[in-house]
Design a protein around this motif. Sequence first.
Motif, PDB file in Angstrom:
ATOM      1  N   LEU A 202      -3.336   3.712  -8.213  1.00  0.00           N
ATOM      2  CA  LEU A 202      -3.478   2.443  -7.498  1.00  0.00           C
ATOM      3  C   LEU A 202      -2.985   2.644  -6.069  1.00  0.00           C
ATOM      4  CD1 LEU A 202      -2.256  -0.258 -10.058  1.00  0.00           C
ATOM      5  CD2 LEU A 202      -4.592   0.135  -9.281  1.00  0.00           C
ATOM      6  N   VAL A 203      -3.887   2.499  -5.130  1.00  0.00           N
ATOM      7  CA  VAL A 203      -3.540   2.755  -3.726  1.00  0.00           C
ATOM      8  C   VAL A 203      -2.931   1.526  -3.069  1.00  0.00           C
ATOM      9  CG1 VAL A 203      -4.445   3.488  -1.482  1.00  0.00           C
ATOM     10  CG2 VAL A 203      -5.347   4.498  -3.589  1.00  0.00           C
ATOM     11  N   THR A 204      -3.380   0.334  -3.457  1.00  0.00           N
ATOM     12  CA  THR A 204      -2.840  -0.904  -2.893  1.00  0.00           C
ATOM     13  C   THR A 204      -2.611  -1.907  -4.012  1.00  0.00           C
ATOM     14  OG1 THR A 204      -4.910  -2.137  -2.526  1.00  0.00           O
ATOM     15  CG2 THR A 204      -4.268  -0.527  -0.833  1.00  0.00           C
ATOM     16  N   ALA A 205      -1.886  -2.952  -3.701  1.00  0.00           N
ATOM     17  CA  ALA A 205      -1.675  -4.064  -4.634  1.00  0.00           C
ATOM     18  C   ALA A 205      -1.569  -5.349  -3.840  1.00  0.00           C
ATOM     19  CB  ALA A 205      -0.406  -3.849  -5.460  1.00  0.00           C
ATOM     20  N   ILE A 206      -2.179  -6.405  -4.348  1.00  0.00           N
ATOM     21  CA  ILE A 206      -2.116  -7.721  -3.711  1.00  0.00           C
ATOM     22  C   ILE A 206      -1.121  -8.583  -4.469  1.00  0.00           C
ATOM     23  CG2 ILE A 206      -3.416  -9.829  -3.197  1.00  0.00           C
ATOM     24  CD1 ILE A 206      -5.919  -8.061  -2.987  1.00  0.00           C
ATOM     25  N   GLY A 207      -0.268  -9.271  -3.743  1.00  0.00           N
ATOM     26  CA  GLY A 207       0.699 -10.138  -4.411  1.00  0.00           C
ATOM     27  C   GLY A 207       1.511 -10.926  -3.419  1.00  0.00           C
ATOM     28  N   GLY A 208       2.447 -11.694  -3.934  1.00  0.00           N
ATOM     29  CA  GLY A 208       3.375 -12.426  -3.094  1.00  0.00           C
ATOM     30  C   GLY A 208       4.596 -11.573  -2.806  1.00  0.00           C
ATOM     31  N   PRO A 209       5.528 -12.070  -2.009  1.00  0.00           N
ATOM     32  CA  PRO A 209       6.767 -11.306  -1.752  1.00  0.00           C
ATOM     33  C   PRO A 209       7.522 -10.962  -3.026  1.00  0.00           C
ATOM     34  CG  PRO A 209       6.529 -13.091  -0.161  1.00  0.00           C
ATOM     35  CD  PRO A 209       5.446 -13.286  -1.183  1.00  0.00           C
ATOM     36  N   TRP A 210       7.417 -11.813  -4.047  1.00  0.00           N
ATOM     37  CA  TRP A 210       8.102 -11.545  -5.310  1.00  0.00           C
ATOM     38  C   TRP A 210       7.601 -10.264  -5.973  1.00  0.00           C
ATOM     39  CZ3 TRP A 210       4.658 -11.310  -9.293  1.00  0.00           C
ATOM     40  CH2 TRP A 210       3.436 -11.970  -9.124  1.00  0.00           C
ATOM     41  N   SER A 211       6.381  -9.837  -5.647  1.00  0.00           N
ATOM     42  CA  SER A 211       5.827  -8.610  -6.234  1.00  0.00           C
ATOM     43  C   SER A 211       6.641  -7.384  -5.855  1.00  0.00           C
ATOM     44  CB  SER A 211       4.383  -8.419  -5.780  1.00  0.00           C
ATOM     45  OG  SER A 211       3.570  -9.522  -6.138  1.00  0.00           O
ATOM     46  N   ALA A 212       7.383  -7.478  -4.752  1.00  0.00           N
ATOM     47  CA  ALA A 212       8.174  -6.331  -4.302  1.00  0.00           C
ATOM     48  C   ALA A 212       9.146  -5.867  -5.369  1.00  0.00           C
ATOM     49  CB  ALA A 212       8.926  -6.691  -3.017  1.00  0.00           C
ATOM     50  N   ALA A 213       9.749  -6.809  -6.082  1.00  0.00           N
ATOM     51  CA  ALA A 213      10.715  -6.450  -7.116  1.00  0.00           C
ATOM     52  C   ALA A 213      10.035  -5.739  -8.282  1.00  0.00           C
ATOM     53  CB  ALA A 213      11.438  -7.694  -7.608  1.00  0.00           C
ATOM     54  N   TYR A 214       8.819  -6.160  -8.630  1.00  0.00           N
ATOM     55  CA  TYR A 214       8.101  -5.541  -9.738  1.00  0.00           C
ATOM     56  C   TYR A 214       7.692  -4.109  -9.406  1.00  0.00           C
ATOM     57  CZ  TYR A 214       7.775  -9.882 -12.375  1.00  0.00           C
ATOM     58  OH  TYR A 214       8.075 -11.002 -13.110  1.00  0.00           O
ATOM     59  N   LEU A 215       7.140  -3.895  -8.224  1.00  0.00           N
ATOM     60  CA  LEU A 215       6.750  -2.534  -7.830  1.00  0.00           C
ATOM     61  C   LEU A 215       7.951  -1.606  -7.850  1.00  0.00           C
ATOM     62  CD1 LEU A 215       4.366  -3.340  -4.831  1.00  0.00           C
ATOM     63  CD2 LEU A 215       3.696  -2.512  -7.091  1.00  0.00           C
ATOM     64  N   GLN A 216       9.045  -2.081  -7.328  1.00  0.00           N
ATOM     65  CA  GLN A 216      10.257  -1.278  -7.255  1.00  0.00           C
ATOM     66  C   GLN A 216      10.783  -0.934  -8.641  1.00  0.00           C
ATOM     67  OE1 GLN A 216      13.100  -2.878  -4.517  1.00  0.00           O
ATOM     68  NE2 GLN A 216      14.824  -1.766  -5.400  1.00  0.00           N
ATOM     69  N   ARG A 217      10.711  -1.887  -9.554  1.00  0.00           N
ATOM     70  CA  ARG A 217      11.227  -1.650 -10.894  1.00  0.00           C
ATOM     71  C   ARG A 217      10.284  -0.788 -11.736  1.00  0.00           C
ATOM     72  NH1 ARG A 217      11.773  -6.528 -12.364  1.00  0.00           N
ATOM     73  NH2 ARG A 217      10.088  -6.800 -13.870  1.00  0.00           N
TER      74      ARG A 217
ATOM     75  N   TYR B 102       0.826  -1.206   0.000  1.00  0.00           N
ATOM     76  CA  TYR B 102       0.000   0.000   0.000  1.00  0.00           C
ATOM     77  C   TYR B 102       0.861   1.257   0.000  1.00  0.00           C
ATOM     78  CZ  TYR B 102       1.014   0.288   5.046  1.00  0.00           C
ATOM     79  OH  TYR B 102       1.649   0.367   6.267  1.00  0.00           O
ATOM     80  N   ARG B 103       0.294   2.329  -0.576  1.00  0.00           N
ATOM     81  CA  ARG B 103       0.933   3.638  -0.611  1.00  0.00           C
ATOM     82  C   ARG B 103       0.577   4.381   0.674  1.00  0.00           C
ATOM     83  NH1 ARG B 103       2.067   6.244  -5.663  1.00  0.00           N
ATOM     84  NH2 ARG B 103       2.114   8.168  -4.424  1.00  0.00           N
ATOM     85  N   THR B 104       1.571   4.606   1.510  1.00  0.00           N
ATOM     86  CA  THR B 104       1.325   5.290   2.779  1.00  0.00           C
ATOM     87  C   THR B 104       0.829   6.713   2.563  1.00  0.00           C
ATOM     88  OG1 THR B 104       3.656   5.965   2.848  1.00  0.00           O
ATOM     89  CG2 THR B 104       3.077   3.917   3.957  1.00  0.00           C
ATOM     90  N   ASP B 105       1.381   7.408   1.572  1.00  0.00           N
ATOM     91  CA  ASP B 105       0.988   8.795   1.332  1.00  0.00           C
ATOM     92  C   ASP B 105      -0.432   8.905   0.789  1.00  0.00           C
ATOM     93  OD1 ASP B 105       1.906   7.514  -0.991  1.00  0.00           O
ATOM     94  OD2 ASP B 105       2.362   9.419  -1.974  1.00  0.00           O
ATOM     95  N   LEU B 106      -0.842   7.941  -0.048  1.00  0.00           N
ATOM     96  CA  LEU B 106      -2.182   8.011  -0.620  1.00  0.00           C
ATOM     97  C   LEU B 106      -3.258   7.659   0.401  1.00  0.00           C
ATOM     98  CD1 LEU B 106      -1.600   6.493  -4.182  1.00  0.00           C
ATOM     99  CD2 LEU B 106      -1.738   8.902  -3.491  1.00  0.00           C
ATOM    100  N   LEU B 107      -2.997   6.668   1.235  1.00  0.00           N
ATOM    101  CA  LEU B 107      -3.965   6.380   2.301  1.00  0.00           C
ATOM    102  C   LEU B 107      -4.150   7.598   3.205  1.00  0.00           C
ATOM    103  CD1 LEU B 107      -3.256   2.707   3.487  1.00  0.00           C
ATOM    104  CD2 LEU B 107      -5.218   3.558   2.193  1.00  0.00           C
ATOM    105  N   ALA B 108      -3.036   8.274   3.523  1.00  0.00           N
ATOM    106  CA  ALA B 108      -3.132   9.487   4.344  1.00  0.00           C
ATOM    107  C   ALA B 108      -3.909  10.584   3.610  1.00  0.00           C
ATOM    108  CB  ALA B 108      -1.732   9.965   4.709  1.00  0.00           C
TER     109      ALA B 108
END
Length: 454
Positions: free
Chosen positions: A278-293, A169-175
């Motif tokens: 997109l405020v949140t995203a559902i995924g596995g731990p592997w999704s971390a690399a995709y969001l970052q890239r 989740y995006r901390t800034d967007l939830l706020a």
Amino acid sequence: MHTRDTPPDTPPDASQRTSAARRLAGALLAVCCLLLTACGSGSGAASAGANRPTTISYWTWLGGMQQVVDRFNATHSDVRVVLSKIPAGTSGGYSKMFTAVRAGNAPDAATVEYPELPAFATQGAIQDLTPYGGADLESRYPAWVWGMVDQGGKVWGLPRDIAPMVLYYRTDLLAKYGLTVPTTWAQYAADAKAIHRQNPKAVIGAFSTSDSALLAGLAWQAGAQWFSTPGDAWKVSTQDPASDRVAAFWQPLVSGGLVANEPAYAQQWTADLQAGNLVTAIGGPWSAAYLQRLAPKEAGKWAVAPMPQWPGQPAGDGTNGGSTMVMLKGSKHPAQVMEFLDWVSNSPDSIKAVEPVSPGAYPAALASIPVAKQVFDSTQTYYTGTSLFDVAARASQTVGTAWQWGPDMAQSLSDLNDALAGSMTAPGGLRSALDSWERTTRADLRERGMNVSD
């Protein structure tokens, strides 16, 4: 790593006719023979052949595996692995493997995801690892993980990584929208309405009609069991309260435009991600690399939390991804392949090689998790707050154990995608898609000659 050591042949010079010279030559020859004997039995050429590493081939599409193979080759002198990159499994990689097995020129080792493992086993494309010590490794993994590779009393692969679902989740967007991280699905739905009301371009997340694997993970979390094997027959059923609950929950969110109906990581999804829609995203731990890239400018704005939960049931989770290391049929070097599979799945060295390249790769082996967490936390600046590995670790402990994958999930998930695409946006479309898919799957399994329960 071994060098060929072949001593030069130095016969006595035939022109030396004196007895002293002949005695000296004989002594030298005797010394050479003694030295050769001391270095090992057999000829120099035979010793060199024994010292050469055994070369095995490995097919995968996973990121970071070239670094893993390089580390293995640098630390092992008896086995050398040659990696070939192939398309992702459901994008042609699995078809390529089956074709190679039928042609008798398959690689020694390959990556196979958990849903597709039963198909490889039932079609005889992979080898049972039990004769090579596979069963002895059971205690290294969570019970639910081992249950996905140990089927019919045989071990069909070694778990490499797992993917308990988490909420990014995006901390800034939830706020910005005055919201907190949703801990229940009811709160998630309420937040979806609040976000869309304040900003019609923004949505809380995505639910794609072409991501049947995500739908399966959500059903798993809710307690569904689409496949089972009572007696000697396959049972296929989505007629259960858990599947009904998931269908009834997501249908109005999709129909009302409160979630994006677009595939994760595809072009439109990426555009919405980068635009802050997109405020949140559902995924596995592997999704971390995709969001970052895909959204590098948002470093420090993303965080990780447990999945929202359903009321009235113990906290639980499903999975979305994960892979195993398998030995394909026809390998002539099973002992060396097993050495490689075991190292990839269990060695801290393997984790240290892959984690910097593919952050968020969550190991299946329990002893490897602290190593992966240390590497991730020490190098990660993209995510804030609670460590991804701490969230994933808690989720992995509550994954439901009743879930079972069917005998050909590549086909089954493709059929489910077709059913979703045809009816998802219509009222009751998700429930209808599940019904249609259930009938199609039963008919397909029967056509293959499998015993299917009604």
